[in-house]
Design an enzyme around this catalytic site. Structure first.
Site, PDB file in Angstrom:
ATOM      1  N   ILE A  39      -2.876   6.353  -3.362  1.00  0.00           N
ATOM      2  CA  ILE A  39      -1.893   6.911  -4.302  1.00  0.00           C
ATOM      3  C   ILE A  39      -0.747   7.573  -3.546  1.00  0.00           C
ATOM      4  O   ILE A  39       0.417   7.447  -3.923  1.00  0.00           O
ATOM      5  CB  ILE A  39      -2.564   7.930  -5.255  1.00  0.00           C
ATOM      6  N   CYS A  40      -1.076   8.268  -2.467  1.00  0.00           N
ATOM      7  CA  CYS A  40      -0.084   9.068  -1.733  1.00  0.00           C
ATOM      8  C   CYS A  40       1.172   8.300  -1.335  1.00  0.00           C
ATOM      9  O   CYS A  40       2.283   8.771  -1.581  1.00  0.00           O
ATOM     10  CB  CYS A  40      -0.726   9.720  -0.509  1.00  0.00           C
TER      11      CYS A  40
END
Length: 190
Positions: A55-56
């Site tokens: 996600i980052c």
């Protein structure tokens, strides 16, 4: 957790520089950034849990694509995690989505800033997905935190920054250029 009205904590962290300078390699790619850096500007400080995750990079790349919009609003963006500057640099070099990142990646390896902000996940010991808008005087004007498994919306950060910079009353879903609320007019209509 620190919130609106609190002073953003003092910090001094090593970071991977933004832009092409950040890809020059150890010794050339790093810079120290503190709460006194970029004095007089609005600061967007956002944290992600870990480098080399899923996600980052989607969030970091989204902030990167909006960097010019933040600059147009006299704001600087600082991204941060509890990973080291060496891990940040390696990640930038090997991830096409963040290779050209225009803003610095701060390394909070001792977790001092994350702890001072109160944003460390109690089980994982890494920073939650926290975002802070800090005014030029160093006061937090907006704070948002997501859990480890949900990405945030950087466009919403711009919308809120725009609203804060009007110094007026902004209604629900207000966008730049929209009408702000004028209490005197509202009372006259009643």
């Amino acid at each position: 957790m620190l919130t609106v009205g609190d002073k953003f904590p003092a910090f001094n962290l090593t970071a991977v520089k933004g832009g092409p300078e950040g890809l020059e390699g150890p010794g050339k790619s790093f810079v120290d950034i503190s709460n006194e850096s970029d004095a007089g500007k609005w600061k967007i400080v956002f944290f992600w849990p870990k480098d080399f995750t899923f996600i980052c990079p989607t969030e970091i790349a989204a902030f990167g694509k909006l960097n010019q919009e933040f600059e147009d609003r006299d704001a600087v963006v600082y991204g941060a995690s509890t990973d080291s500057e060496f891990v940040h640099l390696n990640w930038r070099v090997h991830n096409n989505d963040i290779r050209d990142l225009p803003f610095p990646m701060l390394a909070d390896v001792k977790r001092e800033l994350s702890a001072a902000l109160g944003i460390l996940d109690k089980q994982a010991g890494v920073a939650l997905r926290a975002t802070f808008i800090v005014d030029p005087e160093g006061t937090i004007q907006w704070a948002s935190v997501n859990g480890l498994n949900v990405g945030r919306n950087p466009q919403e950060v711009i919308r809120v920054l725009d609203a804060l910079q009007t110094d007026e009353l902004c209604p629900c879903n207000w966008n730049k250029g929209g009408d702000t609320l004028k209490p005197a007019e509202l009372f006259q209509a009643a």
